[in-house]
Design an enzyme around this catalytic site. Structure first.
Site, PDB file in Angstrom:
ATOM      1  N   SER A   1      -4.748   3.829   2.314  1.00 13.96           N
ATOM      2  CA  SER A   1      -3.965   3.943   1.423  1.00 13.96           C
ATOM      3  C   SER A   1      -4.193   5.321   0.696  1.00 13.96           C
ATOM      4  O   SER A   1      -5.523   5.799   0.215  1.00 13.96           O
ATOM      5  CB  SER A   1      -4.408   2.918   0.122  1.00 13.96           C
ATOM      6  OG  SER A   1      -3.645   3.123  -1.005  1.00 13.96           O
TER       7      SER A   1
ATOM      8  N   ILE B   1      -6.104  12.248  -8.131  1.00 15.68           N
ATOM      9  CA  ILE B   1      -4.618  12.211  -7.853  1.00 15.68           C
ATOM     10  C   ILE B   1      -3.961  11.495  -8.997  1.00 15.68           C
ATOM     11  O   ILE B   1      -3.087  11.807  -9.732  1.00 15.68           O
ATOM     12  CB  ILE B   1      -4.066  11.392  -6.721  1.00 15.68           C
ATOM     13  CG1 ILE B   1      -4.911  12.256  -5.298  1.00 15.68           C
ATOM     14  CG2 ILE B   1      -2.752  11.745  -6.647  1.00 15.68           C
ATOM     15  CD1 ILE B   1      -4.427  13.663  -5.150  1.00 15.68           C
TER      16      ILE B   1
ATOM     17  N   ASN C   1      -0.428  -1.708  -1.122  1.00 12.99           N
ATOM     18  CA  ASN C   1      -1.694  -1.380  -1.781  1.00 12.99           C
ATOM     19  C   ASN C   1      -1.071  -1.383  -3.340  1.00 12.99           C
ATOM     20  O   ASN C   1      -0.420  -0.582  -3.736  1.00 12.99           O
ATOM     21  CB  ASN C   1      -2.159  -0.171  -1.488  1.00 12.99           C
ATOM     22  CG  ASN C   1      -3.579   0.152  -2.442  1.00 12.99           C
ATOM     23  OD1 ASN C   1      -3.437   0.537  -3.531  1.00 12.99           O
ATOM     24  ND2 ASN C   1      -4.845  -0.126  -1.696  1.00 12.99           N
TER      25      ASN C   1
ATOM     26  N   ASN D   1      -6.068  -3.243  -5.243  1.00 11.88           N
ATOM     27  CA  ASN D   1      -6.815  -1.908  -5.594  1.00 11.88           C
ATOM     28  C   ASN D   1      -7.511  -2.288  -7.018  1.00 11.88           C
ATOM     29  O   ASN D   1      -6.809  -2.090  -7.875  1.00 11.88           O
ATOM     30  CB  ASN D   1      -6.176  -0.835  -5.506  1.00 11.88           C
ATOM     31  CG  ASN D   1      -7.062   0.377  -6.048  1.00 11.88           C
ATOM     32  OD1 ASN D   1      -8.236   0.254  -6.121  1.00 11.88           O
ATOM     33  ND2 ASN D   1      -6.519   1.310  -6.421  1.00 11.88           N
TER      34      ASN D   1
ATOM     35  N   CYS E   1      -8.995   0.297 -10.330  1.00 19.38           N
ATOM     36  CA  CYS E   1      -8.476   0.892 -11.244  1.00 19.38           C
ATOM     37  C   CYS E   1      -9.129   0.582 -12.556  1.00 19.38           C
ATOM     38  O   CYS E   1      -9.530  -0.515 -12.948  1.00 19.38           O
ATOM     39  CB  CYS E   1      -6.926   0.359 -11.341  1.00 19.38           C
ATOM     40  SG  CYS E   1      -5.833   0.579  -9.811  1.00 19.38           S
TER      41      CYS E   1
ATOM     42  N   LYS F   1      -9.570  -4.669  -2.225  1.00 20.24           N
ATOM     43  CA  LYS F   1     -10.207  -3.446  -1.843  1.00 20.24           C
ATOM     44  C   LYS F   1     -11.384  -3.242  -2.814  1.00 20.24           C
ATOM     45  O   LYS F   1     -10.931  -3.077  -4.057  1.00 20.24           O
ATOM     46  CB  LYS F   1      -9.343  -2.333  -1.791  1.00 20.24           C
ATOM     47  CG  LYS F   1      -9.908  -0.868  -1.444  1.00 20.24           C
ATOM     48  CD  LYS F   1      -8.888   0.120  -0.934  1.00 20.24           C
ATOM     49  CE  LYS F   1      -9.419   1.338  -0.403  1.00 20.24           C
ATOM     50  NZ  LYS F   1      -8.474   2.413  -0.209  1.00 20.24           N
TER      51      LYS F   1
ATOM     52  N   VAL G   1     -15.051   1.099   2.191  1.00 16.84           N
ATOM     53  CA  VAL G   1     -15.101   1.088   0.611  1.00 16.84           C
ATOM     54  C   VAL G   1     -13.968   2.261   0.184  1.00 16.84           C
ATOM     55  O   VAL G   1     -13.439   2.882   0.888  1.00 16.84           O
ATOM     56  CB  VAL G   1     -16.262   1.972   0.472  1.00 16.84           C
ATOM     57  CG1 VAL G   1     -17.811   1.025   1.036  1.00 16.84           C
ATOM     58  CG2 VAL G   1     -16.709   3.506   1.235  1.00 16.84           C
TER      59      VAL G   1
ATOM     60  N   GLY H   1     -14.271  11.349   3.147  1.00 17.33           N
ATOM     61  CA  GLY H   1     -14.652  12.003   3.995  1.00 17.33           C
ATOM     62  C   GLY H   1     -16.008  11.907   4.812  1.00 17.33           C
ATOM     63  O   GLY H   1     -16.565  10.882   4.381  1.00 17.33           O
TER      64      GLY H   1
ATOM     65  N   GLY I   1     -14.329   4.454   5.474  1.00 20.04           N
ATOM     66  CA  GLY I   1     -15.115   5.585   4.653  1.00 20.04           C
ATOM     67  C   GLY I   1     -15.748   6.624   5.598  1.00 20.04           C
ATOM     68  O   GLY I   1     -16.694   6.499   6.259  1.00 20.04           O
TER      69      GLY I   1
END
Length: 305
Positions: free
Chosen positions: A21, A71, A99, A131, A134, A169, A195, A221, A247
């Site tokens: 996502s 974002i 998601n 998710n 949040c 998640k 994760v 990353g 992850g």
């Protein structure tokens, strides 16, 4: 049944690879690089009840072996998804994970209800990926996923609304991730994905300020992969429901590592920004590895660490 195939929650994944996502939009842009139907599934951009513009200021930067993003869940909102993007996805041969995020418990539940109603008319999703990273506006902005109690509450409430399989998640920033995972399982989740990004800070030394308007941002990353692997292993061993691991997946070897750590399915994210063909290459690499190693099913290697 293909050797990479996974039957989970009544869904058939042709392979364990799922686009993560927030890194794949709703799949349409990447579909111009390769047919995204080669993937096992896609997790949609994080959707909220209302459309969101997202955060102001800088949104994404590179870090050593990764990126940081802020974002702010920019998305068209669940109703626009039902009307537009879901139609494209429904034509694709893959499992759709919707998601869903929110800022209050009510906004989560209303967004889920919109998707549920739409799904009765035609397929807009196969699985809900909740998710819980949040911020809970009513609880002073701390994420729902930070403590077991809040995570269990939102899972239980979502479970009452959601007919489809419910995958939660998890945030790796939780004080005790295993405790949160167990609480979410007990509250009725069918699966977990982990994760999400790690909370991180970057500083502009000449401007003498944090680079991001929100001060901290999410780190993803390859730099996070060894920590993510550890967490996926710990959680997989602590719960009885399937785990979707992710992850820092960069290569097909990483996919194998997550499965060996206990994951049933594996999401890839940041790598698509560097290489839009990554999804297809990960599927091909995994298949080739299994053939060469004489592995006829991923069950043979799952959780062996």
């Amino acid at each position: 049944m293909g050797m990479m195939e996974q039957q989970l929650w009544g869904c058939k994944f042709k392979n364990p690879l799922i686009a993560a996502s927030g890194t794949f939009g709703f799949g349409e842009e990447y579909d111009s690089f390769y047919d995204i139907s080669v993937l096992g599934g896609i997790s949609t951009k994080g959707m909220t009840l209302e459309a969101r513009e997202g955060n102001k200021g800088l949104r994404i930067i590179e870090t050593p072996a990764g990126i940081m993003n802020s974002i702010g869940l920019q998305n068209p909102g669940v109703r626009a998804y039902v009307e537009h993007e879901s139609r494209f996805l429904a034509r694709k041969d893959l499992v759709i994970l919707a998601n869903v995020g929110g800022s209050t418990l009510d906004s989560y539940l209303e967004a889920l209800s919109v998707l549920e109603e739409a799904n009765k008319q035609r397929r807009v999703m196969d699985i809900v990926e909740l998710n819980i990273s949040c911020p809970n506006v009513k609880a002073g902005g701390m994420a729902f996923g930070m403590c077991a109690e809040d995570a269990a509450l939102i899972t239980k409430e979502a479970r009452a609304v959601v007919k489809e399989p419910l995958v939660v998640k998890l945030s790796p920033n939780a004080h005790n991730l295993v405790e949160v995972a167990r609480a979410v399982e007990e509250a009725g989740a069918d699966g977990l994905s982990l994760v999400n990004t790690f909370n991180a800070l970057e500083i502009d030394i000449y401007g003498r300020r944090a680079l991001f308007d929100n001060i901290t941002a999410g780190l993803s990353g390859p730099c996070i992969r060894p920590i993510a692997l550890r967490m996926v292993r710990e959680v997989s061993q602590a719960v009885g429901i399937p785990v979707i691991g992710m992850g820092g997946v960069d290569t097909w070897e990483d996919v194998v590592k997550f499965i060996m750590a206990g994951a049933h399915l594996v999401q890839f994210g940041t790598v698509s920004f560097m290489n839009p063909m990554a999804g297809r290459q990960l599927v091909e690499g995994l298949e080739s590895f299994m053939k060469k190693q004489g592995i006829s099913s991923l069950d043979e290697i799952r959780g062996i660490i």
